[in-house]
Structure formats: C-alpha cells, structure tokens
Design a protein around this motif. Structure first.
Motif, mmCIF file in Angstrom:
data_model
loop_
_atom_site.group_PDB
_atom_site.id
_atom_site.type_symbol
_atom_site.label_atom_id
_atom_site.label_comp_id
_atom_site.label_asym_id
_atom_site.label_seq_id
_atom_site.Cartn_x
_atom_site.Cartn_y
_atom_site.Cartn_z
ATOM 1 N N GLU A 37 0.691 -1.350 -0.039
ATOM 2 C CA GLU A 37 -0.193 -0.061 0.096
ATOM 3 C C GLU A 37 1.091 1.141 -0.156
ATOM 4 O OE1 GLU A 37 -3.229 -1.732 -0.814
ATOM 5 O OE2 GLU A 37 -3.432 0.147 -0.061
ATOM 6 N N ILE A 38 2.240 0.997 0.815
ATOM 7 C CA ILE A 38 2.711 2.505 1.705
ATOM 8 C C ILE A 38 3.768 2.278 -0.878
ATOM 9 C CG2 ILE A 38 4.995 3.557 1.573
ATOM 10 C CD1 ILE A 38 4.410 2.131 4.693
ATOM 11 N N ASN A 39 3.973 1.532 -1.388
ATOM 12 C CA ASN A 39 3.813 1.390 -2.200
ATOM 13 C C ASN A 39 4.150 2.371 -3.280
ATOM 14 O OD1 ASN A 39 7.163 0.128 -1.080
ATOM 15 N ND2 ASN A 39 6.822 -1.299 -1.890
ATOM 16 N N SER A 40 3.131 1.567 -3.453
ATOM 17 C CA SER A 40 1.517 2.129 -4.035
ATOM 18 C C SER A 40 1.147 4.203 -4.257
ATOM 19 C CB SER A 40 0.200 1.209 -4.457
ATOM 20 O OG SER A 40 -0.053 0.297 -4.619
ATOM 21 N N VAL A 41 1.140 4.239 -2.900
ATOM 22 C CA VAL A 41 0.649 5.488 -2.522
ATOM 23 C C VAL A 41 2.026 6.906 -3.113
ATOM 24 C CG1 VAL A 41 0.069 7.295 -1.188
ATOM 25 C CG2 VAL A 41 -0.508 5.186 -0.840
ATOM 26 N N ALA A 42 3.072 5.510 -2.249
ATOM 27 C CA ALA A 42 4.297 6.393 -2.840
ATOM 28 C C ALA A 42 4.872 6.696 -4.363
ATOM 29 C CB ALA A 42 5.578 5.779 -2.584
ATOM 30 N N GLU A 43 4.207 5.331 -5.194
ATOM 31 C CA GLU A 43 4.540 5.573 -6.504
ATOM 32 C C GLU A 43 3.509 6.158 -7.538
ATOM 33 O OE1 GLU A 43 3.372 1.485 -8.461
ATOM 34 O OE2 GLU A 43 4.591 2.366 -10.324
ATOM 35 N N TYR A 44 2.194 6.543 -6.516
ATOM 36 C CA TYR A 44 1.752 7.857 -6.924
ATOM 37 C C TYR A 44 2.121 9.437 -7.207
ATOM 38 C CZ TYR A 44 -2.794 10.489 -8.187
ATOM 39 O OH TYR A 44 -3.150 11.038 -9.130
ATOM 40 N N HIS A 45 2.821 9.397 -5.723
ATOM 41 C CA HIS A 45 3.478 10.857 -5.690
ATOM 42 C C HIS A 45 4.287 10.720 -6.078
ATOM 43 C CE1 HIS A 45 4.057 13.803 -2.365
ATOM 44 N NE2 HIS A 45 5.615 13.446 -2.720
ATOM 45 N N ASN A 46 4.876 10.077 -6.719
ATOM 46 C CA ASN A 46 6.490 10.205 -7.523
ATOM 47 C C ASN A 46 6.479 10.374 -8.730
ATOM 48 O OD1 ASN A 46 8.058 9.998 -5.500
ATOM 49 N ND2 ASN A 46 7.876 8.063 -5.573
ATOM 50 N N SER A 47 5.545 9.527 -9.475
ATOM 51 C CA SER A 47 4.871 9.412 -10.842
ATOM 52 C C SER A 47 3.753 10.504 -11.405
ATOM 53 C CB SER A 47 4.955 8.112 -10.981
ATOM 54 O OG SER A 47 5.895 7.322 -10.897
ATOM 55 N N MET A 48 3.391 11.306 -10.213
ATOM 56 C CA MET A 48 2.120 11.633 -10.916
ATOM 57 C C MET A 48 1.813 12.929 -10.705
ATOM 58 S SD MET A 48 -0.185 10.528 -12.046
ATOM 59 C CE MET A 48 -2.410 11.847 -12.817
ATOM 60 N N SER A 49 1.965 12.563 -9.101
ATOM 61 C CA SER A 49 2.054 14.521 -8.033
ATOM 62 C C SER A 49 3.153 15.671 -8.356
ATOM 63 C CB SER A 49 1.681 14.431 -6.577
ATOM 64 O OG SER A 49 0.004 13.254 -6.134
ATOM 65 N N ILE A 50 3.970 14.859 -8.195
ATOM 66 C CA ILE A 50 5.694 15.009 -8.388
ATOM 67 C C ILE A 50 5.036 16.427 -9.777
ATOM 68 C CG2 ILE A 50 8.065 15.499 -7.829
ATOM 69 C CD1 ILE A 50 6.076 15.036 -5.003
ATOM 70 N N PRO A 51 5.601 15.176 -10.394
ATOM 71 C CA PRO A 51 5.857 15.715 -11.966
ATOM 72 C C PRO A 51 4.810 16.426 -12.170
ATOM 73 C CG PRO A 51 5.530 13.597 -11.754
ATOM 74 C CD PRO A 51 5.679 13.400 -10.711
ATOM 75 N N ALA A 52 3.275 16.262 -11.927
ATOM 76 C CA ALA A 52 2.747 17.436 -12.223
ATOM 77 C C ALA A 52 2.768 18.755 -11.981
ATOM 78 C CB ALA A 52 0.723 17.216 -11.331
ATOM 79 N N LEU A 53 2.737 18.902 -10.466
ATOM 80 C CA LEU A 53 3.358 20.124 -9.826
ATOM 81 C C LEU A 53 4.614 20.612 -10.687
ATOM 82 C CD1 LEU A 53 3.477 19.513 -6.149
ATOM 83 C CD2 LEU A 53 1.819 20.648 -7.403
ATOM 84 N N ILE A 54 5.493 20.013 -10.709
ATOM 85 C CA ILE A 54 6.621 20.743 -12.088
ATOM 86 C C ILE A 54 6.052 20.984 -13.416
ATOM 87 C CG2 ILE A 54 8.999 19.780 -13.391
ATOM 88 C CD1 ILE A 54 9.748 18.160 -10.244
ATOM 89 N N MET A 55 5.535 20.521 -14.251
ATOM 90 C CA MET A 55 4.586 20.415 -15.326
ATOM 91 C C MET A 55 4.127 21.999 -15.384
ATOM 92 S SD MET A 55 3.438 17.264 -16.833
ATOM 93 C CE MET A 55 4.820 15.938 -17.280
ATOM 94 N N LEU A 56 3.298 22.141 -13.989
ATOM 95 C CA LEU A 56 2.523 23.480 -14.511
ATOM 96 C C LEU A 56 4.012 24.343 -13.853
ATOM 97 C CD1 LEU A 56 -0.380 22.550 -11.751
ATOM 98 C CD2 LEU A 56 -0.431 22.922 -13.632
ATOM 99 N N GLY A 57 4.859 24.309 -12.702
ATOM 100 C CA GLY A 57 5.909 25.291 -12.980
ATOM 101 C C GLY A 57 6.493 25.900 -14.212
ATOM 102 N N ASP A 58 5.970 24.594 -15.195
ATOM 103 C CA ASP A 58 6.839 24.658 -16.460
ATOM 104 C C ASP A 58 5.634 25.576 -17.223
ATOM 105 O OD1 ASP A 58 8.449 21.528 -16.927
ATOM 106 O OD2 ASP A 58 9.787 23.519 -15.997
ATOM 107 N N ILE A 59 4.972 25.335 -17.042
ATOM 108 C CA ILE A 59 3.675 26.024 -18.373
ATOM 109 C C ILE A 59 3.528 27.381 -17.184
ATOM 110 C CG2 ILE A 59 1.350 26.412 -18.340
ATOM 111 C CD1 ILE A 59 0.631 23.061 -17.868
#
Length: 610
Positions: free
Chosen positions: A31-53
């Motif tokens: 469960e931790i790995n699943s949440v961590a994977e979503y965090h690392n592969s989805m949330s963090i990249p999304a915030l980075i992309m918003l910064g780039d936009i």
C-alpha cells in the motif's frame, strides 16, 4: 516428550507468528509503495509541469512586452518559440493524466483525469485568446498605432489574470492531492509500526515461554549430570548405564564411558604433568630416539613444523657443537633408567642456534621396560649470548688498549719504511731491478696500514664531522687510498649528488668494503659500486663477483673479531657497521653475489652522532 520435539513445536509456533506478521507487513508495504508510486510518478511531475507551464507563459508574455518597447526580429522569434514551448508543456500535462503504474494500470482515476483535462481545456482557450490579442498588439506596434497598442495591452492583462486564476486553482488541486498522499503514507506507516510491535511482542512472549519450558527440562537433566560428574571427579567410576529416554540419558551414558577411559589414562597423564611442570618446551621419543610428539613451543624455537619433526630423531637439530662422546654418555644414563640433565646447543631450521637447559626423563611401563622418553627444555639462549657478549667485550677492552699502543709504535717505523721504499723506487728507475718486488713490499705496507686503521677506527670514539659533500668525492677518496689490482674491473656509478655526512669516515667505510671485495675475488673479477639518491635517503651498494658468503656466516660478519681470512683483524666490517650506525643508517648484506648495501639519511643530526 523429547526436548528436540518441544523445540520443534515451539519453532513451528514462532514461524507461524512470523509468517503472519510478514504477510500483513507485506500488504502494508504494498500500500505504501502504491501511494509512493502515485506521489512520485503523478503528483510531483504534475507540480513540476505546472511550474513549466507558468514559466513558459510568463516568458511568452515578457517577450511580447519587450517587442512593444523595442520591436525586432530576435524578440519576435523568442516570443514564437515560447508559444511552442507553452503548448508542449500543456500537452505533457494532458499526457500525464494517462500515466501508468508499474503494474500497467492508470495512476489517475476517472475523476482526476476529467479535472486535469478541464484545466487543459482552460489553458488552450486562454492561449487562443492570448494569441488573438498578441497578434493584434504586434500588428499595432508594426503600424506604430500606439493608442490601439495600449488598449490591447489592457485586454492582455485581463487574459493574464484569467490564466493566473486557473493556474492557482490547478496548483491547489495538485497540492491537496499531494498532502492527501503524504497523510495516507503516514497512516499506513503507523499501522506498519504498530503491527511490527505487536508481532515482536508475540514472538518475544512465545520465545520466553519456550525458553522457560526447555530450561526447566534442561536444568533438571543438568542436575543429574552434575551429580554424575561429581562422582567421576571423586574417582567413583563404577556407575551402571541407564536406558535412554532422551538426549540427556544418552549423554549420561557417554560420560560414564568416558569416565572408564579416564580411569585408564590417569597414570599416563600424571607422568606428563610431572614433566610439563619443569618447562613448556616438550618432546617425546620412543626408546630408539624417534620423535613421536612435540609441543608448539618446541616448534617455535626450532623453526620446524610438527610434521617435519615427527618420525625424525634429534639429529635434525644437531648443531655439531657437542662431540659424539657427549651424546654417548647421555644415552648410557637414559638407558639405565635414570634422568639426564644438561645444556645442549641445537640448530634451528633457519640456521640459527639456540641453547636449552634440558631434562630427559625415561617413562617405564611393565617393570623395567622403557616405553618412551620425555624431554623438557628451558630456553637459555639469551643467557648464553649475554655471557659470550660479556666475554667478547672483555677481550675488546684488552685488545683496544694493547692495539692503541702497538699502532703508535708500528706507525713510525712503517712511515720510515714507506718513505725509504719510495726513494728506492726512484733510484731504481734506471736499473734492471724488477718493479714487482717493490709492489709486493708496498702491498704489504698498505695491508699493515689498513689493519692498523681497522683497529684504531673501531676503538676510537670520536664525534662525526658532518659536512656537505658530493658522492663522487667520497668514491674518489676511497679508490685513491687503495692499490687497485689490474685483474679486477671496477664498474662505478656515475650518479653524483650532494648530501651531509662525515666525508672522511664514510670514505674509510667504503674503502673497507672495496678491499673486502678485492680479497673475495680469486683472480679476475668485477666490483660494482652503485649510488642512488632518493627523497630522504642515500643508498650505496658494493657488489663483488667472488664466491660469496656462506649462509651460516652472514649473521656474524659485522661482529668484532669475526673473520674467515688468514689475514685481517676481524674489525674491518665491524668498523663499517659502526660508521654507518653513527650516521643513523643501516647496512645489510646479501649473497650470492655478495652485495653490501648502506642506507643513510640525507641530513643526519650531528648533535648526537658519535
């Protein structure tokens, strides 16, 4: 129930608890790995992309404003490039909505996908409005219509505000998701910690329970074994074995059997104890003198391994010092059943010698028959060496006093002979007298002078005169003081350098080594003199092509009065060693070929060098 069965049952229970705990821990870890994977592969990249936009949109806006101030093609090109970059970032954000996890499933649910797509639609609509307005601004700037440009720039600011509002909402959505993910990870981690604690407590309680049960059984059986060993220690060996019900009963019977074996070995162990009380260096031989046992200390002293000694006689360590009558008397004493004691000099495997104060005791079985001999040795080598050193020192003191007087008495007439010889050589140049007769006399004079210098150089106690000099000067001084034979080729190093030393005494040391090499060569030969200059040291080596030095003599060649030559004082190499040590250096020898190596510090302290 056997203790082994109880241990197996307890182990099964412990393994069951451990497996259950590991299974639950694995589920929580997943469960931790699943949440961590979503965090690392989805949330963090999304915030980075918003910064780039945001960055690309601001850059695009800045270039447009620069163009209104200073219209040029370069600024316009940058503005168009930032349009492309902005659209690429928006496209990347849209693609992220459909990112997959490590199992190939979508990371985002349908609701998240819809929200992300809605924001993408907003960005694209704002971009379209922005492009229309910006193109109109560029047209107004190009036509130099300032009033229209100002009006359009006001419209552009409204578009920027709409973009920032949408972007702030998008940021808020992503940050809220990130916080939920972090909270979820903390909750699962707390559950994992709690479950691990509970499992450890269960394992601990189970282990303690098993230990208490097993300890009780073992304590009960150990008490019985303790009683048995007490009986054996009191030499009560006649104990009846019992039927084996468990492991301890089998052990009890083994101890009883061992006690019976101990009973037959007590007499032999007493004999060993009596011999070992005298010394720790022990050998045992059969009646013929063949070694059947050696202890570790004897191996250390003799330098032979146990396998090399077993099956051999003591001839393997015979030094040749004692005459055959010495050993004949020893064997007569032993074969008569008596103990022999004395001091014996033996040779170790490496050629060194050692002295032992030896006691040999015959062990007699079955009446008068000798079964074996026990030899006990106490190492007295240090005492013997000290005695020899003191004796040699006494001799040196006497020789020193006598030599100083003789050297003084001999030098004066020797100088007269030397001068007279030179005069005779000059007077005989026009005669037919063979010059080899003069050379023979001159070599004899030089040999006497050299021997006198050996003696005086060794017994003097003068301080070192440290000065800066060249290596080539020392070699030249040494060679000039010697009558070099034509049959010997000298290979002299051309490596020259400066260092600090007592020039005169180091030249004397080098002279002694060269003369030593000349005397070692029978007929034609070669002497090599090599010099090396390292960072902090000077290395001088003298090598001759003579027959070499026997291995058993190398360790003694620097000792005073030690010589194997018919001519010589035995002080030449001792004097060399003394001069080298006065420079805080070292000297060593290897053979064959015989090579003397001197290592000196480049700048020895002259305060305490003597």
């Amino acid at each position: 129930m056997k203790i082994r069965t109880k241990l197996a049952l307890g182990l099964v229970i412990i393994i069951g608890i451990f497996v259950a705990g590991e299974s639950y821990s694995s589920y929580l870890s997943f469960e931790i790995n699943s949440v961590a994977e979503y965090h690392n592969s989805m949330s963090i990249p999304a915030l980075i992309m918003l910064g780039d936009i945001e960055t690309s949109f601001n850059n695009m806006n800045n270039y447009l404003l620069y163009y209104t101030i200073s219209p040029n093609d370069a600024t316009k090109d940058h503005y168009l490039q930032e349009q492309t970059i902005f659209l690429n970032h928006v496209s990347d954000y849209e693609t992220l909505a459909y990112a997959k996890n490590s199992l190939g499933n979508d990371l985002a649910d349908d609701n998240m996908k819809n929200m992300m797509n809605n924001y993408v639609d907003h960005y694209e609509k704002i971009f379209d409005d922005y492009i229309l307005t910006s193109n109109a601004i560029i047209g107004a700037v190009d036509s130099e219509n300032k009033e229209e440009s100002i009006t359009l720039i006001q419209d552009l600011r409204l578009i920027n505000e709409d973009f920032q509002n949408i972007l702030d909402k998008n940021y808020a959505m992503e940050n809220t998701g990130k916080e939920l993910e972090q909270n979820s990870i903390r909750d699962i981690s707390d559950k994992l910690t709690t479950s691990t604690l509970i499992i450890n407590i269960l394992l601990g309680l189970t282990s303690i329970s098993i230990v208490i049960i097993i300890s009780y059984d073992i304590s009960k059986q150990v008490g019985s074994l303790k009683q048995l060993t007490t009986q054996i220690s009191k030499k009560q060996y006649d104990i009846v074995p019992t039927h084996s019900k468990n492991e301890f009963d089998s052990l009890r019977n083994d101890i009883i059997e061992m006690g019976n074996t101990v009973k037959s070995s007590v007499q032999e162990l007493e004999n060993f104890r009596r011999a070992l009380d005298n010394s720790a260096s022990v050998t045992i031989t059969n009646p013929e003198g063949v070694i059947t046992f050696v202890n570790e200390q004897y191996c250390n002293i003799s330098k032979f391994s146990r396998d090399e000694l077993i099956g051999k006689t003591h001839k393997i360590v015979n030094s040749g010092y004692h005459p055959p009558s010495f050993f004949k008397s020893m064997w007569n004493t032993l074969k008569s059943g008596n103990t022999w004691s004395g001091e014996i000099k033996n040779r170790s495997k490496d050629g060194s010698f050692h002295w032992g104060k030896t006691v040999i005791t015959p062990v007699i079985y079955d009446g008068n028959a000798i079964h074996h001999f026990i030899e006990i040795r106490t190492d007295i080598t240090p005492r013997i060496k000290l005695q020899q050193k003191l004796l040699k020192q006494e001799k040196l003191v006497t020789i020193g006093e006598l030599s100083a007087r003789l050297a003084h008495d001999i030098r004066n007439p020797l100088s007269i002979i030397q001068v007279s010889l030179e005069n005779l050589k000059l007077m005989s140049k026009d005669t037919k007298i063979d010059q080899k007769h003069f050379d023979r006399v001159e070599r004899a004079i030089n040999r006497i002078s050299h021997q006198i210098e050996d003696v005086l150089g060794y017994i003097r106690n003068e301080p070192m005169q440290i000065e800066k000099t060249n290596m080539s000067e020392i070699i030249a001084d040494a060679l000039d003081s010697i009558n070099l034979p034509n049959s010997i080729y000298f290979d002299i190093s051309k490596n020259d350098f400066e260092f600090y030393c007592d020039k005169k005494r180091l030249a004397v040391a080098l002279t002694n080594l060269i003369i030593n090499g000349i005397q070692a060569i029978d007929g034609k030969g070669e002497i090599k003199i090599n010099c090396e200059d390292t960072v902090n040291e000077v290395v001088i080596s003298v090598q001759d092509s003579g027959k070499g030095i026997p291995a058993d003599l190398k360790e003694n060649i620097f000792e005073p009065l030690f010589t194997t030559k018919q001519q010589g004082t035995g002080l030449g190499l001792a004097s060399v060693a003394s001069i080298v040590q006065g420079h805080h250096g070292t000297i060593s020898v290897t053979s064959p070929p015989t090579t003397f190596t001197i290592t000196l510090p480049k700048n020895p302290s002259s305060k305490d060098s003597t």
